[in-house]
Design a protein around this motif. Structure first.
Motif, PDB file in Angstrom:
ATOM      1  N   PRO A 185     -15.107 -38.468 -21.285  1.00 24.03           N
ATOM      2  CA  PRO A 185     -16.449 -39.014 -21.528  1.00 24.03           C
ATOM      3  C   PRO A 185     -16.502 -40.007 -22.680  1.00 24.03           C
ATOM      4  CG  PRO A 185     -16.543 -36.637 -21.173  1.00 24.03           C
ATOM      5  CD  PRO A 185     -15.093 -36.992 -21.305  1.00 24.03           C
ATOM      6  N   ASP A 186     -15.558 -39.914 -23.630  1.00 23.16           N
ATOM      7  CA  ASP A 186     -15.552 -40.834 -24.767  1.00 23.16           C
ATOM      8  C   ASP A 186     -14.766 -42.118 -24.476  1.00 23.16           C
ATOM      9  OD1 ASP A 186     -17.049 -39.068 -26.282  1.00 23.16           O
ATOM     10  OD2 ASP A 186     -15.267 -38.052 -27.072  1.00 23.16           O
ATOM     11  N   THR A 187     -14.193 -42.219 -23.282  1.00 24.15           N
ATOM     12  CA  THR A 187     -13.426 -43.406 -22.915  1.00 24.15           C
ATOM     13  C   THR A 187     -14.329 -44.639 -22.834  1.00 24.15           C
ATOM     14  OG1 THR A 187     -11.753 -42.166 -21.699  1.00 24.15           O
ATOM     15  CG2 THR A 187     -12.060 -44.471 -21.070  1.00 24.15           C
ATOM     16  N   VAL A 188     -13.844 -45.736 -23.395  1.00 21.01           N
ATOM     17  CA  VAL A 188     -14.513 -47.031 -23.268  1.00 21.01           C
ATOM     18  C   VAL A 188     -13.480 -47.991 -22.679  1.00 21.01           C
ATOM     19  CG1 VAL A 188     -15.734 -48.904 -24.429  1.00 21.01           C
ATOM     20  CG2 VAL A 188     -15.984 -46.550 -25.260  1.00 21.01           C
ATOM     21  N   SER A 189     -13.658 -48.350 -21.403  1.00 17.99           N
ATOM     22  CA  SER A 189     -12.664 -49.155 -20.683  1.00 17.99           C
ATOM     23  C   SER A 189     -13.126 -50.597 -20.547  1.00 17.99           C
ATOM     24  CB  SER A 189     -12.437 -48.594 -19.274  1.00 17.99           C
ATOM     25  OG  SER A 189     -11.658 -47.428 -19.306  1.00 17.99           O
ATOM     26  N   LEU A 190     -12.300 -51.512 -21.020  1.00 20.54           N
ATOM     27  CA  LEU A 190     -12.543 -52.933 -20.789  1.00 20.54           C
ATOM     28  C   LEU A 190     -11.945 -53.299 -19.431  1.00 20.54           C
ATOM     29  CD1 LEU A 190     -13.467 -55.716 -21.889  1.00 20.54           C
ATOM     30  CD2 LEU A 190     -11.179 -55.972 -22.860  1.00 20.54           C
ATOM     31  N   VAL A 191     -12.780 -53.878 -18.548  1.00 22.92           N
ATOM     32  CA  VAL A 191     -12.348 -54.189 -17.188  1.00 22.92           C
ATOM     33  C   VAL A 191     -12.433 -55.705 -16.974  1.00 22.92           C
ATOM     34  CG1 VAL A 191     -12.600 -53.621 -14.745  1.00 22.92           C
ATOM     35  CG2 VAL A 191     -13.350 -51.991 -16.489  1.00 22.92           C
ATOM     36  N   PRO A 192     -11.367 -56.444 -17.334  1.00 24.08           N
ATOM     37  CA  PRO A 192     -11.394 -57.899 -17.161  1.00 24.08           C
ATOM     38  C   PRO A 192     -10.975 -58.372 -15.779  1.00 24.08           C
ATOM     39  CG  PRO A 192      -9.396 -57.254 -18.291  1.00 24.08           C
ATOM     40  CD  PRO A 192     -10.166 -55.989 -18.044  1.00 24.08           C
ATOM     41  N   ILE A 193     -10.425 -57.477 -14.974  1.00 28.91           N
ATOM     42  CA  ILE A 193      -9.900 -57.846 -13.655  1.00 28.91           C
ATOM     43  C   ILE A 193     -11.060 -57.904 -12.659  1.00 28.91           C
ATOM     44  CG2 ILE A 193      -8.242 -57.232 -11.856  1.00 28.91           C
ATOM     45  CD1 ILE A 193      -6.853 -55.476 -14.030  1.00 28.91           C
ATOM     46  N   PRO A 194     -11.098 -58.910 -11.786  1.00 25.31           N
ATOM     47  CA  PRO A 194     -12.201 -58.988 -10.819  1.00 25.31           C
ATOM     48  C   PRO A 194     -12.298 -57.741  -9.954  1.00 25.31           C
ATOM     49  CG  PRO A 194     -10.954 -61.035 -10.840  1.00 25.31           C
ATOM     50  CD  PRO A 194     -10.178 -60.057 -11.654  1.00 25.31           C
ATOM     51  N   TYR A 195     -13.534 -57.334  -9.640  1.00 31.74           N
ATOM     52  CA  TYR A 195     -13.739 -56.129  -8.847  1.00 31.74           C
ATOM     53  C   TYR A 195     -13.286 -56.281  -7.406  1.00 31.74           C
ATOM     54  CZ  TYR A 195     -16.800 -54.809 -12.768  1.00 31.74           C
ATOM     55  OH  TYR A 195     -17.309 -54.511 -14.006  1.00 31.74           O
ATOM     56  N   TYR A 196     -13.156 -57.522  -6.905  1.00 35.97           N
ATOM     57  CA  TYR A 196     -12.648 -57.683  -5.539  1.00 35.97           C
ATOM     58  C   TYR A 196     -11.162 -57.360  -5.463  1.00 35.97           C
ATOM     59  CZ  TYR A 196     -10.772 -62.194  -7.105  1.00 35.97           C
ATOM     60  OH  TYR A 196     -10.087 -63.163  -7.797  1.00 35.97           O
ATOM     61  N   HIS A 197     -10.524 -57.225  -6.615  1.00 33.64           N
ATOM     62  CA  HIS A 197      -9.099 -56.890  -6.702  1.00 33.64           C
ATOM     63  C   HIS A 197      -8.985 -55.379  -6.862  1.00 33.64           C
ATOM     64  CE1 HIS A 197      -4.965 -56.801  -8.093  1.00 33.64           C
ATOM     65  NE2 HIS A 197      -4.858 -58.095  -7.893  1.00 33.64           N
ATOM     66  N   ILE A 198      -8.049 -54.766  -6.164  1.00 31.42           N
ATOM     67  CA  ILE A 198      -7.928 -53.306  -6.200  1.00 31.42           C
ATOM     68  C   ILE A 198      -7.668 -52.795  -7.609  1.00 31.42           C
ATOM     69  CG2 ILE A 198      -5.444 -53.260  -5.691  1.00 31.42           C
ATOM     70  CD1 ILE A 198      -8.160 -50.794  -4.445  1.00 31.42           C
ATOM     71  N   ALA A 199      -6.982 -53.583  -8.438  1.00 30.10           N
ATOM     72  CA  ALA A 199      -6.713 -53.134  -9.805  1.00 30.10           C
ATOM     73  C   ALA A 199      -8.003 -53.039 -10.617  1.00 30.10           C
ATOM     74  CB  ALA A 199      -5.732 -54.086 -10.487  1.00 30.10           C
ATOM     75  N   GLY A 200      -8.907 -54.012 -10.455  1.00 35.34           N
ATOM     76  CA  GLY A 200     -10.169 -53.969 -11.178  1.00 35.34           C
ATOM     77  C   GLY A 200     -11.072 -52.864 -10.678  1.00 35.34           C
ATOM     78  N   ALA A 201     -11.211 -52.755  -9.354  1.00 36.20           N
ATOM     79  CA  ALA A 201     -12.059 -51.721  -8.773  1.00 36.20           C
ATOM     80  C   ALA A 201     -11.520 -50.334  -9.094  1.00 36.20           C
ATOM     81  CB  ALA A 201     -12.148 -51.915  -7.261  1.00 36.20           C
ATOM     82  N   GLY A 202     -10.199 -50.157  -8.990  1.00 34.20           N
ATOM     83  CA  GLY A 202      -9.609 -48.852  -9.252  1.00 34.20           C
ATOM     84  C   GLY A 202      -9.725 -48.435 -10.701  1.00 34.20           C
ATOM     85  N   TRP A 203      -9.476 -49.387 -11.613  1.00 36.15           N
ATOM     86  CA  TRP A 203      -9.572 -49.083 -13.041  1.00 36.15           C
ATOM     87  C   TRP A 203     -10.992 -48.645 -13.392  1.00 36.15           C
ATOM     88  CZ3 TRP A 203      -6.426 -47.651 -16.522  1.00 36.15           C
ATOM     89  CH2 TRP A 203      -6.694 -47.785 -17.885  1.00 36.15           C
TER      90      TRP A 203
END
Length: 506
Positions: A185-203
């Motif tokens: 719950p304390d995780t703060v994730s920076l998601v710079p990868i586009p969401y159309y990419h599986i890496a961004g959506a999965g992260w």
């Protein structure tokens, strides 16, 4: 194991409805707000038959999550499109997916003029669409092999293919990949990868599964990512080595506070020893390398922090993509016979496990060609395994150079070149040779302010590789051609050389 991605949100919203789920660029949301707004979207989408496809075209935005979880609750399929595609490419995918509805950012609406299905623009029209429906979860979830997302591959060799992302496969990916990281719950994730990419959506999804907060990047640059890492006290992020390198060179990074940063995941290429040393000293975080494909829902292998120690005594281990994530299987098939290859022998990397796609959308021929007996997916990547099960990627099989009867894998040559302090990035291709059929040539982008000569780089590779693998020429360039997903288009680099020779291979 999670029963589906809608349940990820439901569970996190029930535990902590007031906790932030999306912050950073765009409209912020709490878990309770996302649950309610996605239920409004679900109520609207439930008017479509189960399994209907819904397109989404925009940069990373809060609306993506409302539609993703709304579609999951309604039992329809989200089709996220690469917003960098040309209009004709977008329309081709929307036609191929046979979508019933499209939601698009205002910048992209003009590109979709003439669609034969309803188009809802993000903004007032989208808000009116949501408001017209109650926040009542229809609970019409997809299950098992039902599709939840149709994710189109980047199409480096032709038209993109729609990769099946099933309810069971995506749930397995979240569980298997998420277990490798210290998320909560304390995780703060920076998601710079586009969401159309599986890496961004999965992260993003593994963060939501743990009730953490997503720091959204709409137009990421090394400078903007650096600012967000500091301003939002980010604990986890994902990026590529080229961005890590640029970031380590930014003057502002030297005095930035990264004390909250715990883990960094990178992919797309190995990291050099020199860059790792600088990055570890700067960020003070654990590093992971990840290898996967859209067809494996991003989950295949990980190289963990224990192998990201500068000066690691296991020579060459940093060039590895790691070992199979628990629950997945990775093997190498002989290129000629298809039989399992011995350790150290290069063949085609094949993968099996609960995250592997069930196939390609309405394309049985490509689906049949992608699988070997026993459920093994052919990745198209050339690689080898060592005796300890570590995977070493050599290249895409189609990019292999055959020089004088010897196989040369460009990625191996690129790895050697990338170790030179003046090189920012590079791409190695095969060009015609009257004597050898083809020989390696290197396109090189230098780091800002760096200077070197082509002969120096050639000598650098000769000290590190068998001579038949070394480039015979170096071409300096300011930019490498890329497709909309950021992959280097080697066919564009090769084309003028082979057109001049009047042939296509060595």
């Amino acid at each position: 194991m999670s029963s589906g991605i809608a349940d990820l949100l439901r569970a996190s919203a029930a535990r902590a409805p007031e906790s932030p789920v999306v912050t950073g660029d765009g409209r912020p949301l709490t878990y309770g707000e996302l649950d309610a707004r996605s239920s409004r979207a679900a109520a609207a989408l439930a008017e479509l038959p189960p399994g209907s496809r819904v397109g989404y075209v925009d940069r990373n935005a809060t609306e993506y999550f409302e539609l993703l979880f709304g579609a999951a609750k309604a039992g329809v399929v989200l089709v996220p499109l690469n917003f960098r595609l040309a209009p004709d490419e977008m329309r081709w995918i929307l036609d191929d997916a046979d979508v019933s509805l499209v939601v698009a950012g205002t910048d992209h609406v003009p590109l979709l003029d003439g669609l034969s299905v309803p188009l809802i623009a993000v903004g007032d029209a989208y808000e009116d669409w949501l408001a017209a429906h109650p926040p009542a979860d229809p609970r019409r979830d997809a299950a098992g092999d039902d599709l939840v997302v149709l994710m189109y591959s980047s199409g480096t060799t032709g038209r993109p293919k729609g990769v099946h992302v099933t309810a069971a496969g995506l749930a397995a990916a979240v569980d298997l990949f998420g277990a490798a990281f210290k998320l909560g719950p304390d995780t703060v994730s920076l998601v710079p990868i586009p969401y159309y990419h599986i890496a961004g959506a999965g992260w993003a999804l593994i963060t939501v599964a743990e009730g953490g907060t997503l720091v959204q990047c709409r137009e990421p640059t090394p400078q903007s990512m650096l600012a967000q890492l500091v301003d939002f006290r980010v604990t986890h992020t994902a990026m590529v080595p080229a961005v890590i390198q640029i970031m380590t060179d930014l003057p502002a990074a030297a005095t930035a506070d990264f004390s909250r940063l715990q883990q960094i995941v990178y992919g797309a290429s190995p990291i050099s020893e020199s860059l790792l040393s600088r990055a570890v000293a700067l960020f003070g975080a654990e590093f992971f390398q990840s290898y996967g494909l859209t067809e494996t829902i991003g989950v295949t292998t990980l190289l963990g922090p224990d192998q990201h120690i500068p000066g690691n005594p296991v020579k060459g281990r940093l060039r590895s993509a790691g070992r199979a994530v628990p629950g997945m299987e990775v093997a190498v098939a002989d290129l000629e016979t298809g039989e399992p290859a011995e350790p150290g022998v290069v063949g085609e990397v094949i993968v099996r496990g609960p995250c592997v796609t069930t196939g390609y959308w309405r394309n049985p021929a490509e689906t049949d060609a992608a699988f070997l007996p026993g459920g093994w997916l052919r990745t198209g990547d050339a690689g080898s395994l060592d005796a300890d099960g570590y995977l070493y990627l050599h290249d895409r099989i189609k990019d292999m150079i055959v020089s004088g009867g010897e196989n040369v894998y460009p990625a191996e040559v690129e790895s050697a070149l990338a170790g030179h302090p003046a090189v920012q990035e590079c791409a190695v291709i095969g060009v015609p040779s009257p004597r050898w059929g083809e020989t390696p040539l290197a396109y090189v982008v230098l780091r800002p302010g760096a200077e070197t000569a082509g002969e120096e780089l050639l000598a650098w590779t000769r000290d590190r590789l068998a001579h038949y693998k070394c480039p015979t020429q170096v071409v300096f360039t300011g930019l490498l051609p890329r497709n909309p997903s950021g992959k280097i288009l080697k066919r564009e680099l090769r084309r003028p050389w082979w057109e001049e020779a009047g042939r296509g291979i060595g």
